[in-house]
Design a protein around this motif. Structure first.
Motif, PDB file in Angstrom:
ATOM      1  N   ASN A  67       0.865  -1.193   0.000  1.00 17.78           N
ATOM      2  CA  ASN A  67       0.000   0.000   0.000  1.00 17.78           C
ATOM      3  C   ASN A  67       0.895   1.234   0.000  1.00 17.78           C
ATOM      4  OD1 ASN A  67      -2.842  -1.003   0.514  1.00 17.78           O
ATOM      5  ND2 ASN A  67      -1.826  -1.912   2.284  1.00 17.78           N
ATOM      6  N   LYS A  68       0.526   2.236  -0.770  1.00 15.50           N
ATOM      7  CA  LYS A  68       1.322   3.474  -0.792  1.00 15.50           C
ATOM      8  C   LYS A  68       1.414   4.086   0.612  1.00 15.50           C
ATOM      9  CE  LYS A  68       1.574   6.337  -3.986  1.00 15.50           C
ATOM     10  NZ  LYS A  68       1.353   7.516  -4.847  1.00 15.50           N
ATOM     11  N   LEU A  69       2.555   4.682   0.922  1.00 17.74           N
ATOM     12  CA  LEU A  69       2.724   5.313   2.243  1.00 17.74           C
ATOM     13  C   LEU A  69       1.896   6.588   2.370  1.00 17.74           C
ATOM     14  CD1 LEU A  69       6.565   5.101   3.064  1.00 17.74           C
ATOM     15  CD2 LEU A  69       4.723   3.644   3.912  1.00 17.74           C
ATOM     16  N   VAL A  70       1.588   7.201   1.219  1.00 15.80           N
ATOM     17  CA  VAL A  70       0.769   8.418   1.229  1.00 15.80           C
ATOM     18  C   VAL A  70      -0.490   8.141   0.422  1.00 15.80           C
ATOM     19  CG1 VAL A  70       0.648  10.852   0.583  1.00 15.80           C
ATOM     20  CG2 VAL A  70       2.833   9.874   1.321  1.00 15.80           C
ATOM     21  N   ARG A  71      -1.640   8.363   1.056  1.00 13.82           N
ATOM     22  CA  ARG A  71      -2.906   8.169   0.333  1.00 13.82           C
ATOM     23  C   ARG A  71      -3.585   9.505   0.182  1.00 13.82           C
ATOM     24  NH1 ARG A  71      -5.418   2.651   1.901  1.00 13.82           N
ATOM     25  NH2 ARG A  71      -6.833   3.297   0.277  1.00 13.82           N
ATOM     26  N   THR A  72      -4.228   9.688  -0.958  1.00 10.91           N
ATOM     27  CA  THR A  72      -5.019  10.898  -1.146  1.00 10.91           C
ATOM     28  C   THR A  72      -6.484  10.521  -1.012  1.00 10.91           C
ATOM     29  OG1 THR A  72      -3.332  11.712  -2.641  1.00 10.91           O
ATOM     30  CG2 THR A  72      -5.456  12.852  -2.678  1.00 10.91           C
ATOM     31  N   MET A  73      -7.145  11.179  -0.093  1.00 18.53           N
ATOM     32  CA  MET A  73      -8.567  10.896   0.161  1.00 18.53           C
ATOM     33  C   MET A  73      -9.425  11.600  -0.902  1.00 18.53           C
ATOM     34  SD  MET A  73      -8.245   8.925   2.732  1.00 18.53           S
ATOM     35  CE  MET A  73      -9.982   8.750   3.189  1.00 18.53           C
ATOM     36  N   ASP A  74     -10.699  11.226  -0.976  1.00 19.80           N
ATOM     37  CA  ASP A  74     -11.597  11.805  -1.990  1.00 19.80           C
ATOM     38  C   ASP A  74     -11.715  13.320  -1.865  1.00 19.80           C
ATOM     39  OD1 ASP A  74     -12.027   9.373  -3.097  1.00 19.80           O
ATOM     40  OD2 ASP A  74     -13.979   9.033  -2.137  1.00 19.80           O
ATOM     41  N   ASN A  75     -11.571  13.845  -0.649  1.00 21.50           N
ATOM     42  CA  ASN A  75     -11.675  15.303  -0.468  1.00 21.50           C
ATOM     43  C   ASN A  75     -10.348  16.015  -0.752  1.00 21.50           C
ATOM     44  OD1 ASN A  75     -10.096  14.774   1.746  1.00 21.50           O
ATOM     45  ND2 ASN A  75     -11.658  15.285   3.284  1.00 21.50           N
ATOM     46  N   GLY A  76      -9.359  15.258  -1.236  1.00 19.61           N
ATOM     47  CA  GLY A  76      -8.090  15.865  -1.631  1.00 19.61           C
ATOM     48  C   GLY A  76      -7.035  15.888  -0.540  1.00 19.61           C
ATOM     49  N   ARG A  77      -7.436  15.595   0.703  1.00 16.21           N
ATOM     50  CA  ARG A  77      -6.439  15.601   1.780  1.00 16.21           C
ATOM     51  C   ARG A  77      -5.556  14.363   1.696  1.00 16.21           C
ATOM     52  NH1 ARG A  77      -8.324  17.197   7.653  1.00 16.21           N
ATOM     53  NH2 ARG A  77      -6.066  17.475   7.835  1.00 16.21           N
ATOM     54  N   LYS A  78      -4.281  14.542   2.017  1.00 18.60           N
ATOM     55  CA  LYS A  78      -3.358  13.406   2.002  1.00 18.60           C
ATOM     56  C   LYS A  78      -3.174  12.865   3.413  1.00 18.60           C
ATOM     57  CE  LYS A  78      -0.788  14.577  -2.129  1.00 18.60           C
ATOM     58  NZ  LYS A  78       0.547  14.848  -2.702  1.00 18.60           N
ATOM     59  N   ALA A  79      -2.880  11.585   3.500  1.00 16.22           N
ATOM     60  CA  ALA A  79      -2.733  10.920   4.793  1.00 16.22           C
ATOM     61  C   ALA A  79      -1.534   9.987   4.763  1.00 16.22           C
ATOM     62  CB  ALA A  79      -3.991  10.119   5.100  1.00 16.22           C
ATOM     63  N   ILE A  80      -0.907   9.820   5.929  1.00 17.25           N
ATOM     64  CA  ILE A  80       0.180   8.841   6.074  1.00 17.25           C
ATOM     65  C   ILE A  80      -0.450   7.476   6.295  1.00 17.25           C
ATOM     66  CG2 ILE A  80       2.168   8.144   7.461  1.00 17.25           C
ATOM     67  CD1 ILE A  80       2.359  11.044   8.481  1.00 17.25           C
ATOM     68  N   PHE A  81       0.003   6.479   5.557  1.00 16.37           N
ATOM     69  CA  PHE A  81      -0.567   5.144   5.746  1.00 16.37           C
ATOM     70  C   PHE A  81       0.512   4.180   6.240  1.00 16.37           C
ATOM     71  CE2 PHE A  81      -2.702   1.154   4.402  1.00 16.37           C
ATOM     72  CZ  PHE A  81      -3.894   1.344   5.066  1.00 16.37           C
ATOM     73  N   VAL A  82       0.641   4.104   7.563  1.00 15.61           N
ATOM     74  CA  VAL A  82       1.565   3.123   8.158  1.00 15.61           C
ATOM     75  C   VAL A  82       0.770   2.299   9.178  1.00 15.61           C
ATOM     76  CG1 VAL A  82       3.757   4.279   7.679  1.00 15.61           C
ATOM     77  CG2 VAL A  82       2.467   4.893   9.747  1.00 15.61           C
ATOM     78  N   GLY A  83       1.253   2.149  10.390  1.00 15.81           N
ATOM     79  CA  GLY A  83       0.520   1.387  11.412  1.00 15.81           C
ATOM     80  C   GLY A  83       1.142   0.030  11.636  1.00 15.81           C
ATOM     81  N   GLY A  84       0.633  -0.661  12.638  1.00 14.94           N
ATOM     82  CA  GLY A  84       1.240  -1.891  13.153  1.00 14.94           C
ATOM     83  C   GLY A  84       1.502  -3.001  12.161  1.00 14.94           C
ATOM     84  N   HIS A  85       0.777  -3.032  11.059  1.00 13.44           N
ATOM     85  CA  HIS A  85       0.987  -4.120  10.094  1.00 13.44           C
ATOM     86  C   HIS A  85       1.989  -3.728   9.016  1.00 13.44           C
ATOM     87  CE1 HIS A  85      -2.526  -5.528  12.115  1.00 13.44           C
ATOM     88  NE2 HIS A  85      -3.322  -4.655  11.545  1.00 13.44           N
ATOM     89  N   CYS A  86       2.401  -2.462   8.999  1.00 11.12           N
ATOM     90  CA  CYS A  86       3.323  -1.985   7.963  1.00 11.12           C
ATOM     91  C   CYS A  86       4.752  -2.171   8.466  1.00 11.12           C
ATOM     92  CB  CYS A  86       3.043  -0.514   7.638  1.00 11.12           C
ATOM     93  SG  CYS A  86       4.108   0.107   6.335  1.00 11.12           S
ATOM     94  N   ALA A  87       5.464  -3.096   7.863  1.00 11.73           N
ATOM     95  CA  ALA A  87       6.746  -3.515   8.434  1.00 11.73           C
ATOM     96  C   ALA A  87       7.936  -3.222   7.527  1.00 11.73           C
ATOM     97  CB  ALA A  87       6.692  -5.000   8.757  1.00 11.73           C
ATOM     98  N   GLY A  88       7.713  -2.559   6.412  1.00 12.68           N
ATOM     99  CA  GLY A  88       8.831  -2.298   5.518  1.00 12.68           C
ATOM    100  C   GLY A  88       8.398  -1.466   4.333  1.00 12.68           C
ATOM    101  N   VAL A  89       9.384  -1.186   3.458  1.00 12.42           N
ATOM    102  CA  VAL A  89       9.122  -0.354   2.280  1.00 12.42           C
ATOM    103  C   VAL A  89       9.681  -1.074   1.051  1.00 12.42           C
ATOM    104  CG1 VAL A  89       9.573   1.881   1.187  1.00 12.42           C
ATOM    105  CG2 VAL A  89       9.222   1.763   3.658  1.00 12.42           C
ATOM    106  N   VAL A  90       8.900  -1.125  -0.009  1.00 11.72           N
ATOM    107  CA  VAL A  90       9.311  -1.787  -1.242  1.00 11.72           C
ATOM    108  C   VAL A  90      10.588  -1.134  -1.779  1.00 11.72           C
ATOM    109  CG1 VAL A  90       8.648  -2.258  -3.651  1.00 11.72           C
ATOM    110  CG2 VAL A  90       6.935  -2.422  -1.825  1.00 11.72           C
ATOM    111  N   GLY A  91      11.562  -1.963  -2.138  1.00 10.36           N
ATOM    112  CA  GLY A  91      12.791  -1.458  -2.742  1.00 10.36           C
ATOM    113  C   GLY A  91      13.842  -1.014  -1.742  1.00 10.36           C
TER     114      GLY A  91
END
Ligand code: OGA
Ligand code: MN
Length: 305
Positions: free
Chosen positions: A198-222
């Motif tokens: 899942n992308k680390l940054v998500r853009t919501m429908d209202n245009g606001r961006k959010a950080i997407f990490v949390g307990g299940h996010c354990a690494g970064v691709v590449g």
């Protein structure tokens, strides 16, 4: 008349005046969608409702995420509806579960901030958790929430640029191990998991961006394993600052709805062998089909039949 009271300077609202026992209306759906877009976490305090009313309300907003093993003999019948996830401390018969060793206590992992099911292939939209029996807040069992749009807004520009196109690796078991658990082979067998991205940054429908990490996010691709983990932990540490946290003290009958795409949540400790906590969750996906993750992984040939 529906009114909205805010709960925290940055996010969170109580929606007053909805009746979930009545047939849902388009106005109800649109009001809740708008409030969730604005506030990310919404609380509805009303009298008791049935599991069927809870499920019907959830389905207004999207297809259900069904619990793993839904509809198969591997899932024991329980005292709550089979479409629901159980977040309390009771066994399928409704009795308090005995304590298990800390290292094997899956529920303890929920005390780290997380987005529900971010390890699932079908992206989660919202969770709707209903407090059926809630211990008094003094003994524990509050739930904490964070708005990761507010946390994103405050990131330094260099960090925003660095993470804009990065992709996180969400891996349930890795996340639990990072949280200090030592899963047994039996645990891994009974809860099949496969990492997703899942992308680390998500853009919501209202245009606001959010950080997407949390307990299940354990690494970064590449990235090297350690480097990726360090980055997601840095983002996590930024998100979990007190100023971003709303603490919900449960009252019986509360339904709390949270965005899994731009909010994180965490359980707080409770002497789980002493107090009954009956918490039932309906989880909504962004899009269909309405299925459980096992069916999905089996259809892809990733989980053995
Ligand atoms: C959940 C969850 C926390 C709590 O239901 O997904 O994390 O306090 N619950 O029960
Ligand atoms: Mn959760």
């Amino acid at each position: 008349m529906i009114t909205i009271n805010t709960l925290h300077p940055l996010f969170g609202a109580e929606i007053v005046g909805l009746d979930l026992t009545a047939e849902p209306t388009e106005q109800m759906r649109a009001t809740v969608e708008q409030a969730m877009s604005d506030y990310a976490v919404c609380v509805i305090r009303q009298g008791p409702i049935t599991d069927e009313q809870h499920i019907r309300f959830g389905r207004l907003f999207g297809p259900l995420e069904l619990p793993p093993g839904y509809g198969t003999a591997s899932r024991k019948p329980a005292f709550y509806a089979p479409e629901m996830f159980f977040a309390g401390n009771l066994d399928p018969d409704g009795n308090i579960k005995p304590l298990v060793p800390e290292a094997e206590n899956l529920a303890k992992g929920a005390e780290r901030f997380h987005a529900d099911s971010s390890f699932n292939p079908l992206p989660s939209k919202w969770s709707l958790l209903r407090g059926v029996e809630c211990p008094p807040s003094e003994v524990g069992g509050d739930t904490l929430f964070i708005d990761t749009r507010a946390a994103y807004d405050d990131l330094p520009d260099e960090m925003k640029a660095r993470i804009e196109d990065l992709v996180g690796i969400h891996d349930f078991w890795k996340g639990r191990i990072r949280a200090g658990l030592v899963p047994t082979d039996e645990m891994r067998r009974t809860f099949f998991q496969h990492p997703v991205e899942n992308k680390l940054v998500r853009t919501m429908d209202n245009g606001r961006k959010a950080i997407f990490v949390g307990g299940h996010c354990a690494g970064v691709v590449g990235m090297e394993e350690d480097e990726g983990y360090e980055l997601v932990e840095q983002l996590y540490a930024h998100c979990v600052q007190d100023k971003y946290i709303y603490r919900h003290q449960w009252r019986q009958g509360d339904i709390v709805i949270w965005e899994n795409r731009c909010a994180l949540h965490a359980a707080t400790p409770l002497p789980t062998d002493k107090y009954r906590r009956d918490m039932r969750r309906v989880t909504i996906n962004e899009s269909g089909p309405e299925m459980d993750s096992y069916t999905y992984w089996r259809e892809k040939g990733i989980m053995p039949h």
